[in-house]
Write a protein that holds these residues in place. Sequence first.
Motif, PDB file in Angstrom:
ATOM      1  N   ALA A  93       0.838  -1.202   0.000  1.00 58.40           N
ATOM      2  CA  ALA A  93       0.000   0.000   0.000  1.00 58.40           C
ATOM      3  C   ALA A  93       0.874   1.254   0.000  1.00 58.40           C
ATOM      4  N   GLY A  94       0.520   2.203  -0.860  1.00 56.69           N
ATOM      5  CA  GLY A  94       1.251   3.461  -0.929  1.00 56.69           C
ATOM      6  C   GLY A  94       2.527   3.397  -1.742  1.00 56.69           C
ATOM      7  N   GLN A  95       2.931   2.206  -2.165  1.00 56.91           N
ATOM      8  CA  GLN A  95       4.124   2.063  -2.992  1.00 56.91           C
ATOM      9  C   GLN A  95       3.738   2.102  -4.475  1.00 56.91           C
ATOM     10  N   PHE A  96       4.759   2.209  -5.335  1.00 60.06           N
ATOM     11  CA  PHE A  96       4.460   2.217  -6.770  1.00 60.06           C
ATOM     12  C   PHE A  96       5.178   1.063  -7.448  1.00 60.06           C
ATOM     13  N   GLN A  97       4.583   0.606  -8.549  1.00 62.00           N
ATOM     14  CA  GLN A  97       5.178  -0.453  -9.347  1.00 62.00           C
ATOM     15  C   GLN A  97       5.328   0.005 -10.788  1.00 62.00           C
ATOM     16  N   VAL A  98       6.404  -0.476 -11.415  1.00 64.37           N
ATOM     17  CA  VAL A  98       6.588  -0.283 -12.849  1.00 64.37           C
ATOM     18  C   VAL A  98       6.041  -1.541 -13.511  1.00 64.37           C
ATOM     19  N   THR A  99       4.852  -1.436 -14.085  1.00 64.91           N
ATOM     20  CA  THR A  99       4.202  -2.615 -14.660  1.00 64.91           C
ATOM     21  C   THR A  99       4.597  -2.842 -16.119  1.00 64.91           C
ATOM     22  N   THR A 100       5.003  -1.787 -16.793  1.00 65.23           N
ATOM     23  CA  THR A 100       5.502  -1.904 -18.174  1.00 65.23           C
ATOM     24  C   THR A 100       6.665  -0.944 -18.356  1.00 65.23           C
ATOM     25  N   LEU A 101       7.740  -1.413 -18.973  1.00 68.75           N
ATOM     26  CA  LEU A 101       8.885  -0.569 -19.311  1.00 68.75           C
ATOM     27  C   LEU A 101       9.415  -1.073 -20.653  1.00 68.75           C
ATOM     28  N   ALA A 102       9.227  -0.278 -21.696  1.00 69.02           N
ATOM     29  CA  ALA A 102       9.540  -0.761 -23.040  1.00 69.02           C
ATOM     30  C   ALA A 102       9.871   0.396 -23.968  1.00 69.02           C
ATOM     31  N   LEU A 103      10.252   0.027 -25.205  1.00 66.22           N
ATOM     32  CA  LEU A 103      10.550   1.010 -26.242  1.00 66.22           C
ATOM     33  C   LEU A 103       9.480   0.963 -27.319  1.00 66.22           C
ATOM     34  N   SER A 104       9.262   2.102 -27.961  1.00 69.39           N
ATOM     35  CA  SER A 104       8.389   2.137 -29.126  1.00 69.39           C
ATOM     36  C   SER A 104       9.041   1.359 -30.269  1.00 69.39           C
ATOM     37  N   ALA A 105       8.256   1.066 -31.300  1.00 66.86           N
ATOM     38  CA  ALA A 105       8.770   0.261 -32.409  1.00 66.86           C
ATOM     39  C   ALA A 105       9.967   0.913 -33.082  1.00 66.86           C
ATOM     40  N   ASP A 106       9.980   2.247 -33.163  1.00 67.96           N
ATOM     41  CA  ASP A 106      11.103   2.958 -33.800  1.00 67.96           C
ATOM     42  C   ASP A 106      12.219   3.298 -32.818  1.00 67.96           C
ATOM     43  N   LYS A 107      12.083   2.874 -31.571  1.00 70.42           N
ATOM     44  CA  LYS A 107      13.071   3.071 -30.514  1.00 70.42           C
ATOM     45  C   LYS A 107      13.300   4.553 -30.192  1.00 70.42           C
ATOM     46  N   LYS A 108      12.389   5.403 -30.637  1.00 71.42           N
ATOM     47  CA  LYS A 108      12.513   6.827 -30.332  1.00 71.42           C
ATOM     48  C   LYS A 108      11.991   7.154 -28.937  1.00 71.42           C
ATOM     49  N   THR A 109      11.074   6.338 -28.433  1.00 76.65           N
ATOM     50  CA  THR A 109      10.398   6.635 -27.167  1.00 76.65           C
ATOM     51  C   THR A 109      10.581   5.498 -26.183  1.00 76.65           C
ATOM     52  N   VAL A 110      10.993   5.829 -24.964  1.00 78.99           N
ATOM     53  CA  VAL A 110      10.948   4.877 -23.875  1.00 78.99           C
ATOM     54  C   VAL A 110       9.721   5.223 -23.039  1.00 78.99           C
ATOM     55  N   PHE A 111       8.892   4.219 -22.741  1.00 79.32           N
ATOM     56  CA  PHE A 111       7.670   4.489 -21.973  1.00 79.32           C
ATOM     57  C   PHE A 111       7.554   3.514 -20.810  1.00 79.32           C
ATOM     58  N   ALA A 112       6.948   4.034 -19.753  1.00 85.24           N
ATOM     59  CA  ALA A 112       6.767   3.238 -18.539  1.00 85.24           C
ATOM     60  C   ALA A 112       5.349   3.452 -18.019  1.00 85.24           C
ATOM     61  N   THR A 113       4.674   2.341 -17.709  1.00 81.03           N
ATOM     62  CA  THR A 113       3.361   2.399 -17.062  1.00 81.03           C
ATOM     63  C   THR A 113       3.560   2.139 -15.577  1.00 81.03           C
ATOM     64  N   LEU A 114       3.103   3.091 -14.775  1.00 81.30           N
ATOM     65  CA  LEU A 114       3.297   3.039 -13.327  1.00 81.30           C
ATOM     66  C   LEU A 114       1.940   2.915 -12.634  1.00 81.30           C
ATOM     67  N   THR A 115       1.913   2.124 -11.567  1.00 83.56           N
ATOM     68  CA  THR A 115       0.723   2.014 -10.722  1.00 83.56           C
ATOM     69  C   THR A 115       1.097   2.363  -9.291  1.00 83.56           C
ATOM     70  N   VAL A 116       0.372   3.349  -8.717  1.00 80.42           N
ATOM     71  CA  VAL A 116       0.525   3.697  -7.302  1.00 80.42           C
ATOM     72  C   VAL A 116      -0.595   2.981  -6.556  1.00 80.42           C
ATOM     73  N   HIS A 117      -0.208   2.122  -5.610  1.00 87.52           N
ATOM     74  CA  HIS A 117      -1.186   1.276  -4.918  1.00 87.52           C
ATOM     75  C   HIS A 117      -1.900   2.040  -3.820  1.00 87.52           C
ATOM     76  N   THR A 118      -3.148   1.664  -3.641  1.00 84.71           N
ATOM     77  CA  THR A 118      -4.021   2.331  -2.667  1.00 84.71           C
ATOM     78  C   THR A 118      -3.433   2.232  -1.261  1.00 84.71           C
ATOM     79  N   GLY A 119      -3.548   3.338  -0.530  1.00 82.78           N
ATOM     80  CA  GLY A 119      -3.111   3.381   0.844  1.00 82.78           C
ATOM     81  C   GLY A 119      -3.629   4.639   1.510  1.00 82.78           C
ATOM     82  N   ALA A 120      -3.783   4.591   2.819  1.00 78.92           N
ATOM     83  CA  ALA A 120      -4.354   5.737   3.530  1.00 78.92           C
ATOM     84  C   ALA A 120      -3.511   6.994   3.356  1.00 78.92           C
ATOM     85  N   ALA A 121      -2.222   6.811   3.162  1.00 82.92           N
ATOM     86  CA  ALA A 121      -1.341   7.975   3.024  1.00 82.92           C
ATOM     87  C   ALA A 121      -0.796   8.100   1.602  1.00 82.92           C
ATOM     88  N   ALA A 122      -1.461   7.465   0.643  1.00 84.98           N
ATOM     89  CA  ALA A 122      -0.939   7.422  -0.729  1.00 84.98           C
ATOM     90  C   ALA A 122      -1.313   8.674  -1.524  1.00 84.98           C
TER      91      ALA A 122
END
Length: 585
Positions: A93-122
Amino acid sequence: MATIAATSSFAGQIQSSSVSIAREVITTDTQDVTSPTISYRFAGDVDARLQDQTFQIQFTLAGNATWASAGLAPSITVTDGVSATPVVQGAAAGQFQVTTLALSADKKTVFATLTVHTGAAALIKQPIIAIASSGTSTDNQAVENLKQVVGTIEECDTTVKTQAVSFKHYVALTNPTALATDATATPDEHNRSAATNTATLITFPTNILVKVTKASGNAKLDIAGGNLAFAGTVTANPDASAQYSSYISATQANLGYVSLVQNANGYDSNLLDQYLLADATLPGLSGIATAVQGTGDALGAAGALEVKQVDVKVSASQGFVVGGSVFLSTTFGCAAAIAGTNTPIVAGNAAGPLTLSIPAAGVNAAFGATGLNPVHVCYTAPGGVIIPGSSFNVDAATLVKADPGVDKNEQNNYCKGPLYPLSGSLKIDVRNYASNARTDGWLSVLRLINNSEVRTIDVYGQYILATGLYGKWGKLATLKPRAVLNVTPDVVASKLTSAPAHATAANNDASGDPATTGDAPRLRITSENGDTLRVQNYLYNPASQNFIEASSSQGVDFTGTTSRAPGSEGQYQDQDAQVGLNGGN
């Protein structure tokens, strides 16, 4: 449904450490360079107190550069922008995870999908999210295709190149594992008013400059003695520009020197060690060429050798004197040749050019512990043999780097420049010059002609005022072989901006500008690296449309050939100016 709540009126800001990497150490597009840390400070907050919050960040490289790798999850950090408290990466709870970390097909873009988990102080206020921020370099993203960014180092190059990066942020993702677009997600932070989404990721300065400086003084051929020796007087370091006396003795002259300049202090490709003429660990011209951040100084390993040799290619417009020699020396008096550089002049090489090479073993001693000592170009005559009246040039002084190999990824640096001319510079006075300052309606239109078939020349000009005083001076043009240039007086005035600098101060005009009335000035046209030049002066009156060729063709040749003029003398056509710029040779 709530995702990111805007609690502040200011816009998001991209923040880059923007390191400097020397252009010299980028040699191929396959080189990987670890990315410096880059982050984005949100304007809004991430509020996960009631439910998980998932969003995507993207960093896109401009131009031809691409990401070599997406990096690993530890390369990404999240920090509360108000309290400066780091957010722990994890599934609790309250921590974050990197659920996806990858490159676009042309390798021009690095992208990351992040999830911040539910928590009373999040509640993460104005989060600062960074990539390439791990203390372990192999976790971080790397960049490639940088040779297309920095290019090939050219002659006398001091260019600075840059690599930009831009940021995007998306919420309401249709597919969290794929690269989000405006069609598949909702753009957020980067779309806010006044957001700063682009920054410089890497700056690429040219760290090393090779410099050619001609000698000063008054060396010349001893005309009274039949051009069998040099004449002049010895002066040691005669002026503040650190030039050196051209005359040494009747049989020896100092033509000038080659030196190295620490033009910038960019890092080697490891982002740890600066690429310097003198590394602190091993003084002299030795470098570091490791390619991975954090590995430290590679001196003593494969990267210890940077400089293979230094080549100085010297040409003479009318050739060198047979029986003499040309060599490089560490002393302005040319007391001794640097080992391996002494080149005897024989019939087979007298036409030049001559290439003088300082081998690897002699480079450090030649340029000194700091790499900044001058290396002098020395010319000797045998005595009793006619010396050709030549102008001299360094066609290329090249800092030759080590052959390609492990930890040896460096481009050469090179430059050219005129040396001291024993023939004197080309000097042509435009005798009746109508400057831009005239108020009687007449203007001079100059036609500059480089007759040479092989030599690119630099052409300078200086006002010689009607009072006899020296006026302003400057570079007018660079002319390729056979090139022609027409120059109007307003252009001439814009080029002649340097104050007169004759050694005798009384010979310099205080303003340096031509008078608006009265007698017309002369315009002295010179070239130190040319051996042939023509100048025509056309007087033009815009009001009356009158057009007069006022000079015929003034010119001079030092390019004597058996079919045109004596090879040792050239063809002196119309060089009525006795001295060059500011009274020089």
